[in-house]
Design a protein around this motif. Structure first.
Motif, PDB file in Angstrom:
ATOM      1  N   VAL A 121      -0.670  -3.513  -5.397  1.00 22.52           N
ATOM      2  CA  VAL A 121      -0.888  -4.404  -4.530  1.00 22.52           C
ATOM      3  C   VAL A 121       0.177  -5.483  -4.247  1.00 22.52           C
ATOM      4  O   VAL A 121       0.543  -5.765  -3.346  1.00 22.52           O
ATOM      5  N   LEU A 122       0.329  -5.959  -5.508  1.00 16.43           N
ATOM      6  CA  LEU A 122       1.317  -7.064  -5.647  1.00 16.43           C
ATOM      7  C   LEU A 122       2.754  -6.582  -5.594  1.00 16.43           C
ATOM      8  O   LEU A 122       3.665  -7.403  -4.954  1.00 16.43           O
ATOM      9  N   GLN A 123       2.948  -5.301  -5.262  1.00 11.03           N
ATOM     10  CA  GLN A 123       4.302  -4.693  -4.907  1.00 11.03           C
ATOM     11  C   GLN A 123       4.407  -5.312  -3.428  1.00 11.03           C
ATOM     12  O   GLN A 123       5.424  -5.857  -2.833  1.00 11.03           O
ATOM     13  N   GLN A 124       3.339  -5.264  -2.533  1.00 13.78           N
ATOM     14  CA  GLN A 124       3.753  -5.680  -1.047  1.00 13.78           C
ATOM     15  C   GLN A 124       3.410  -7.062  -0.897  1.00 13.78           C
ATOM     16  O   GLN A 124       4.101  -7.734   0.009  1.00 13.78           O
ATOM     17  N   PHE A 125       2.627  -7.718  -1.801  1.00 11.38           N
ATOM     18  CA  PHE A 125       2.475  -9.381  -1.882  1.00 11.38           C
ATOM     19  C   PHE A 125       3.897 -10.037  -2.216  1.00 11.38           C
ATOM     20  O   PHE A 125       3.896 -11.329  -2.140  1.00 11.38           O
ATOM     21  N   VAL A 129      -5.522   5.508   5.103  1.00 12.58           N
ATOM     22  CA  VAL A 129      -6.302   6.832   5.255  1.00 12.58           C
ATOM     23  C   VAL A 129      -5.700   8.029   4.790  1.00 12.58           C
ATOM     24  O   VAL A 129      -6.339   8.676   3.920  1.00 12.58           O
ATOM     25  N   GLY A 130      -4.388   8.003   4.806  1.00  8.76           N
ATOM     26  CA  GLY A 130      -3.574   9.115   4.391  1.00  8.76           C
ATOM     27  C   GLY A 130      -3.699   8.989   2.920  1.00  8.76           C
ATOM     28  O   GLY A 130      -3.777  10.041   2.082  1.00  8.76           O
ATOM     29  N   ALA A 131      -3.557   8.077   2.234  1.00  5.80           N
ATOM     30  CA  ALA A 131      -3.606   7.471   0.763  1.00  5.80           C
ATOM     31  C   ALA A 131      -5.018   8.093   0.393  1.00  5.80           C
ATOM     32  O   ALA A 131      -5.080   8.609  -0.884  1.00  5.80           O
ATOM     33  N   ILE A 132      -5.890   7.568   0.891  1.00 10.87           N
ATOM     34  CA  ILE A 132      -7.394   7.875   0.253  1.00 10.87           C
ATOM     35  C   ILE A 132      -7.676   9.474   0.384  1.00 10.87           C
ATOM     36  O   ILE A 132      -8.056   9.790  -0.517  1.00 10.87           O
ATOM     37  N   ILE A 133      -7.148  10.117   1.312  1.00 12.37           N
ATOM     38  CA  ILE A 133      -7.537  11.538   1.463  1.00 12.37           C
ATOM     39  C   ILE A 133      -6.450  12.344   0.736  1.00 12.37           C
ATOM     40  O   ILE A 133      -6.796  13.566   0.274  1.00 12.37           O
ATOM     41  N   ALA A 134      -5.426  11.610   0.226  1.00 10.53           N
ATOM     42  CA  ALA A 134      -4.291  12.466  -0.454  1.00 10.53           C
ATOM     43  C   ALA A 134      -4.973  12.976  -1.841  1.00 10.53           C
ATOM     44  O   ALA A 134      -4.540  13.892  -2.461  1.00 10.53           O
ATOM     45  N   GLY A 135      -5.704  11.929  -2.467  1.00  2.10           N
ATOM     46  CA  GLY A 135      -6.372  12.169  -3.880  1.00  2.10           C
ATOM     47  C   GLY A 135      -6.991  13.563  -3.816  1.00  2.10           C
ATOM     48  O   GLY A 135      -6.787  14.725  -4.443  1.00  2.10           O
ATOM     49  N   ALA A 188      -4.998   3.597  -6.044  1.00  2.00           N
ATOM     50  CA  ALA A 188      -3.779   2.414  -6.003  1.00  2.00           C
ATOM     51  C   ALA A 188      -3.055   2.497  -4.862  1.00  2.00           C
ATOM     52  O   ALA A 188      -2.701   1.377  -4.338  1.00  2.00           O
ATOM     53  N   VAL A 189      -2.550   3.581  -4.222  1.00  2.73           N
ATOM     54  CA  VAL A 189      -1.695   3.745  -3.288  1.00  2.73           C
ATOM     55  C   VAL A 189      -2.351   3.175  -1.768  1.00  2.73           C
ATOM     56  O   VAL A 189      -1.959   2.547  -1.066  1.00  2.73           O
ATOM     57  N   ALA A 190      -3.646   3.526  -1.802  1.00  2.00           N
ATOM     58  CA  ALA A 190      -4.395   2.971  -0.599  1.00  2.00           C
ATOM     59  C   ALA A 190      -4.507   1.584  -0.602  1.00  2.00           C
ATOM     60  O   ALA A 190      -4.367   0.897   0.648  1.00  2.00           O
ATOM     61  N   ALA A 191      -4.824   1.019  -1.717  1.00  2.00           N
ATOM     62  CA  ALA A 191      -4.730  -0.358  -1.999  1.00  2.00           C
ATOM     63  C   ALA A 191      -3.557  -0.962  -1.512  1.00  2.00           C
ATOM     64  O   ALA A 191      -3.273  -2.067  -0.847  1.00  2.00           O
ATOM     65  N   GLN A 192      -2.451  -0.336  -2.036  1.00  2.00           N
ATOM     66  CA  GLN A 192      -0.952  -0.860  -1.535  1.00  2.00           C
ATOM     67  C   GLN A 192      -1.004  -0.908  -0.021  1.00  2.00           C
ATOM     68  O   GLN A 192      -0.271  -1.756   0.578  1.00  2.00           O
ATOM     69  N   ILE A 250      -0.532   8.496  13.242  1.00  2.00           N
ATOM     70  CA  ILE A 250      -0.282   9.825  12.597  1.00  2.00           C
ATOM     71  C   ILE A 250       0.797   9.903  11.821  1.00  2.00           C
ATOM     72  O   ILE A 250       0.664  10.487  10.764  1.00  2.00           O
ATOM     73  N   GLY A 251       1.971   9.190  11.978  1.00  2.36           N
ATOM     74  CA  GLY A 251       2.947   8.897  11.246  1.00  2.36           C
ATOM     75  C   GLY A 251       2.527   8.343   9.679  1.00  2.36           C
ATOM     76  O   GLY A 251       3.041   8.687   8.543  1.00  2.36           O
ATOM     77  N   GLY A 252       1.746   7.406   9.807  1.00  2.00           N
ATOM     78  CA  GLY A 252       1.194   6.517   8.703  1.00  2.00           C
ATOM     79  C   GLY A 252       0.275   7.797   7.988  1.00  2.00           C
ATOM     80  O   GLY A 252       0.462   7.465   6.775  1.00  2.00           O
ATOM     81  N   LEU A 253      -0.480   8.500   8.576  1.00  2.00           N
ATOM     82  CA  LEU A 253      -1.001   9.730   7.564  1.00  2.00           C
ATOM     83  C   LEU A 253       0.036  10.462   6.541  1.00  2.00           C
ATOM     84  O   LEU A 253      -0.190  10.663   5.497  1.00  2.00           O
ATOM     85  N   GLY A 254       1.083  10.704   7.395  1.00  2.00           N
ATOM     86  CA  GLY A 254       2.131  11.512   6.686  1.00  2.00           C
ATOM     87  C   GLY A 254       2.816  10.809   5.437  1.00  2.00           C
ATOM     88  O   GLY A 254       3.002  11.147   4.354  1.00  2.00           O
ATOM     89  N   ILE A 255       3.031   9.414   5.763  1.00  2.00           N
ATOM     90  CA  ILE A 255       3.460   8.532   4.723  1.00  2.00           C
ATOM     91  C   ILE A 255       2.164   8.283   3.697  1.00  2.00           C
ATOM     92  O   ILE A 255       2.806   8.449   2.326  1.00  2.00           O
ATOM     93  N   GLY A 256       1.230   8.257   4.093  1.00  2.00           N
ATOM     94  CA  GLY A 256       0.146   7.963   3.062  1.00  2.00           C
ATOM     95  C   GLY A 256       0.032   9.357   2.079  1.00  2.00           C
ATOM     96  O   GLY A 256      -0.202   9.133   0.894  1.00  2.00           O
ATOM     97  N   VAL A 257       0.059  10.261   2.617  1.00  2.00           N
ATOM     98  CA  VAL A 257      -0.271  11.593   1.910  1.00  2.00           C
ATOM     99  C   VAL A 257       1.103  11.610   1.085  1.00  2.00           C
ATOM    100  O   VAL A 257       1.027  12.183  -0.098  1.00  2.00           O
ATOM    101  N   ALA A 258       2.302  11.451   1.517  1.00  2.00           N
ATOM    102  CA  ALA A 258       3.670  11.795   0.886  1.00  2.00           C
ATOM    103  C   ALA A 258       3.585  10.616  -0.332  1.00  2.00           C
ATOM    104  O   ALA A 258       4.243  10.935  -1.376  1.00  2.00           O
ATOM    105  N   SER A 259       3.368   9.697   0.042  1.00  2.00           N
ATOM    106  CA  SER A 259       3.546   8.209  -0.912  1.00  2.00           C
ATOM    107  C   SER A 259       2.757   8.522  -2.154  1.00  2.00           C
ATOM    108  O   SER A 259       3.153   7.863  -3.221  1.00  2.00           O
TER     109      SER A 259
END
Length: 458
Positions: free
Chosen positions: A263-267, A59-65, A389-393, A110-119
């Motif tokens: 995505v492949l980075q995680q796989f 969610v954080g990555a989606i709102i980050a854009g 791309a980051v949200a998909a990751q 909540i911590g994940g939101l921080g990571i998503g926005v920062a990443s």
């Protein structure tokens, strides 16, 4: 000299977002070993507690854009720092406030939101400020900060855990592990107020004078003027705020390529190893409970050393060669682990396989993917494309973190011929796909300005 110091300061401060990324995702590794006993978690529920933060990351990555377009990269990072701080305290709520699995999950999200926005914002911010000849190394500081975060948190959890008995760790030691994150999160929040805004974001908002002033402080008057002309030329065609057809053939293809790579980075299985390293060392590799946190430090140290190697080679050798070399190494590492598991001959060779995999990932897919994502998208779509791309990751990360303990504990995996090796052969298949995607679709961006890279897609 002053310019280089100023640039290094900017990269270091923004890369602290990466350190908190690594710290926040790594702290669950040591803590989950004890909180699993505290809450008496099943395998599925443990996967939910560990993976719940990844929903926040998604969610954080989606709102980050849209957030970075609206308020800028710098203010977005400040918001992420606040999320990190709240999460660190709330995840280890003292016994005065009865902690439950649900409350822990909320604070992990909540911590994940921080990571998503920062990443999404941190590497993009660095790329938009760094000169083209050192941009790869500068963005790699972000990945370096991630692995430093992992290394520091493994040291922290080791010393916190080692200073207490097993019973004390189960009762309250894991809370202290979460609270240790408060130190870097406060530091990140304070230091963010001294860095400038992104010159490309300022240009997007029509603040050319402010953008030029930042560029002059970094590059000097002549180079700043030249770069400003290129930025304006790019933005005159269209910009983040204009209506862009993201589903047009050309733009959709660029976003799809970046998203697949992300995505492949995680796989590759990297976070299965990092999140569940303690379980792997105990169950698959036969280490005792007293040794697993020490083994995690070794793992994090190898990760750190080879990220340094990537940092000093990414602008010299290029992005694609590192991806090829790293992919071969990751395959060799998991083959070594997989074969020793199949032959039920687990030991030093198995550990070497894990470390070869970690070293190869740290040399390639770890830093290089963040470098490519931060530079491959045109100015007009960078915020939205990188957000996708980051949200998909993070979605892929969640899938891996949820499925890995289930596959590891499955009857198929724990019987012949796999004997615990099945997940690693699945990861090898995805690493082979990385080699193909890199060869077929990924441009070499070494030494090119962000505006020059746009020309590759035209």
């Amino acid at each position: 000299m002053k310019k280089s110091v100023f640039l290094l300061l900017i990269a270091a401060v923004s890369a602290l977002g990466g350190l908190l990324f690594g710290y926040d995702t790594g702290v669950i590794n040591g803590a989950q070993f004890y909180l699993t006993e505290y809450f008496d978690l099943s395998d599925a529920l443990k996967g939910w507690v560990v993976g719940s933060a990844l929903l926040g990351c998604f969610v954080g990555a989606i709102i980050a854009g849209p957030l970075s377009i609206k308020i800028g990269r710098k203010k977005s990072l400040i918001i992420s720092a606040i999320f990190f701080t709240v999460s660190a305290y709330g995840s280890g709520l003292p016994e005065l406030f009865p902690q439950t699995v649900s409350m822990l999950v909320v604070f992990r999200i909540i911590g994940g939101l921080g990571i998503g926005v920062a990443s999404m914002n941190a590497p993009m911010y660095i790329a938009e400020i760094a000169p083209s000849n050192i941009r790869g190394r500068m963005v790699t500081y972000y990945q370096l900060a991630i692995v430093i975060g992992f290394f520091v948190v493994f040291l922290a959890t080791y010393f916190i855990g080692n200073d207490l008995t097993v019973a004390e760790n189960i009762e309250f030691g894991w809370r202290r592990m979460f609270w240790s994150e408060l130190i870097p999160s406060f530091l990140f929040l304070i230091l963010l107020f001294i860095v400038p805004k992104s010159p490309r974001w300022l240009a997007l908002k029509g603040k050319e004078k402010e953008a030029l002033a930042v560029l002059q402080k970094i590059n000097g008057d002549d180079l700043a003027a030249e770069e400003m002309v290129n930025i304006q030329k790019s933005l005159n065609e269209t910009n983040d705020g204009a209506k862009v057809s993201y589903f047009s053939k050309g733009i959709l293809a660029i976003i799809a390529i970046g998203t697949v790579l992300s995505v492949l980075q995680q796989f590759t299985g990297i976070n299965a190893v990092l999140y569940y390293g303690a379980d792997i060392f105990e169950k698959a590799l036969g280490f005792g409970k007293e040794d697993v946190l020490a083994q995690q430090i070794l793992l994090a140290f190898v990760n750190l050393v080879f990220t340094f190697v990537a940092m000093f080679t990414v602008d010299k050798f290029g992005r694609k060669p590192l991806l090829y070399i790293g992919s071969i190494g990751m395959i060799i590492g998991f083959l070594l682990l997989g074969v020793t598991l199949q032959q039920e001959n687990v030991g030093v060779l198995s550990l070497i396989g894990v470390l070869i995999f970690i070293a190869s990932f740290a040399l390639s897919m770890g830093p290089v993917v963040w470098v490519l994502l931060s530079e491959m998208f045109p100015n007009k779509i960078r915020s939205v494309a990188m957000s996708v791309a980051v949200a998909a990751q993070w979605a892929a990360n969640y899938v891996v973190s949820q499925s890995f303990p289930v596959v590891m504990g499955s009857e198929v995996n724990n019987s012949a011929p796999w004997n615990g090796s099945l997940p690693y052969y699945i990861f090898i298949a995805f690493i082979l796909i990385i080699v193909f995607v890199t060869y077929k679709f990924i441009p070499e961006t070494k030494g090119k300005s962000l505006e020059e890279i746009e020309g590759f897609w035209k």
